[in-house]
Design an enzyme around this catalytic site. Structure first.
Site, PDB file in Angstrom:
ATOM      1  N   SER A 143      -6.432   5.732  -5.923  1.00  0.00           N
ATOM      2  CA  SER A 143      -6.108   4.503  -7.003  1.00  0.00           C
ATOM      3  C   SER A 143      -7.090   4.381  -7.956  1.00  0.00           C
ATOM      4  O   SER A 143      -8.346   4.340  -7.523  1.00  0.00           O
ATOM      5  CB  SER A 143      -5.624   3.240  -6.289  1.00  0.00           C
ATOM      6  OG  SER A 143      -5.867   2.187  -7.139  1.00  0.00           O
ATOM      7  N   TYR A 187      -7.572  -3.049  -0.283  1.00  0.00           N
ATOM      8  CA  TYR A 187      -6.735  -1.854  -0.907  1.00  0.00           C
ATOM      9  C   TYR A 187      -7.751  -0.790  -1.522  1.00  0.00           C
ATOM     10  O   TYR A 187      -7.509   0.274  -1.185  1.00  0.00           O
ATOM     11  CB  TYR A 187      -5.724  -2.285  -1.937  1.00  0.00           C
ATOM     12  CG  TYR A 187      -4.878  -1.388  -2.681  1.00  0.00           C
ATOM     13  CD1 TYR A 187      -3.894  -0.917  -2.054  1.00  0.00           C
ATOM     14  CD2 TYR A 187      -5.034  -0.840  -3.620  1.00  0.00           C
ATOM     15  CE1 TYR A 187      -3.017   0.107  -2.310  1.00  0.00           C
ATOM     16  CE2 TYR A 187      -4.427   0.159  -4.318  1.00  0.00           C
ATOM     17  CZ  TYR A 187      -3.391   0.389  -3.759  1.00  0.00           C
ATOM     18  OH  TYR A 187      -2.370   1.396  -4.337  1.00  0.00           O
TER      19      TYR A 187
END
Length: 252
Positions: free
Chosen positions: A142, A157
């Site tokens: 990501s 995250y």
């Protein structure tokens, strides 16, 4: 026929990756956790287009189940494709919990760790004996792990995804003796079901994200799925240990 395993293939990026990989003539084992109907839809789209796919359940947060899953993979390979090995692994399945750093609980942190980092680490380890020499792995990371993608609320995250970027490089180095290529793709903001369908629930955030994206729109699952399929293909045979941003120029 070559065969790929795509985790989290019941929706979003995983579903697109499975379909795009199948369009290149590769069989696909699609995993799901909870969304069995979505996985069945993925399989249906692949088979209707003339491909071959099977859906298997997998809870990425429960590493104790990975050996049993690997046994099901081998049985599926034999029953469906008449072989004992597979060629490609796409570690895509994941989840997202949004909380500012002071508000992130240890329970939420551990849940992210199990699914986003420990899960791919030990699933890959468990499946490695069944992956062919000369195969390929793609990990879905990501932009949250990069400088341009830092967004308040994603510290846990982004930390896990950053660990997956580092793991990608280590796997590329250690598995190179078997000719196995390992890369990762880092999506920017993409219209998926992540964070409980956040974009459907909060469409008001989309214009600001689009304004920060050089190519002028929100990412779609196929933007990422096509990149994953391309990284597995022979055209990318000289690419390994790379984390490739697939974001349309987010915050460029």
């Amino acid at each position: 026929m070559q065969v790929a395993i795509v985790t989290g293939a019941s929706s979003g990026i995983g579903q697109s990756a499975a379909i795009q990989i199948a369009r290149r003539g590769t069989g696909v084992i699609c995993t799901y956790q909870g969304n069995e109907a979505g996985a069945a839809a993925t399989v249906a789209r692949i088979t209707q287009a003339g491909g071959t796919a099977v859906a298997l359940p997998l809870d990425l947060g429960r590493s104790a189940t990975f050996t049993a899953f690997a046994d099901r993979v081998v049985a599926t390979l034999r029953d469906t494709w008449g072989r004992d090995t597979f060629d490609f692994l796409v570690n895509n399945a994941g989840s997202s919990h949004v909380a500012l750093f002071p508000d992130t609980t240890e329970e939420a942190f551990d849940a992210q760790l199990r699914i986003l980092l420990k899960g791919p680490y030990f699933l890959t380890q468990t499946l490695l004996p069944t992956l062919v020499d000369g195969g390929a792995i793609v990990n879905v990371t990501s932009t949250s792990a990069g400088h341009a993608g830092l967004t308040p609320g994603y510290s846990a995250y982004g930390t896990m995804k950053g660990g997956l970027v580092v793991l990608t490089r280590y796997l590329a180095k250690e598995l190179s003796s078997r000719g196995i290529r390992v890369n990762s793709v880092s999506p920017g903001p993409t219209r998926t079901r992540i964070a409980d369908d956040a974009f459907d629930r909060h469409p008001e955030v989309i214009p600001a994200l689009v304004a920060e994206t050089a190519l002028g729109r929100l990412g779609e699952p196929d933007d990422i799925g096509m990149a994953i399929a391309a990284l597995l293909a022979a055209e990318s045979r000289w690419i390994t240990a790379q984390d490739i941003e697939v974001s349309g120029g987010y915050r460029l």
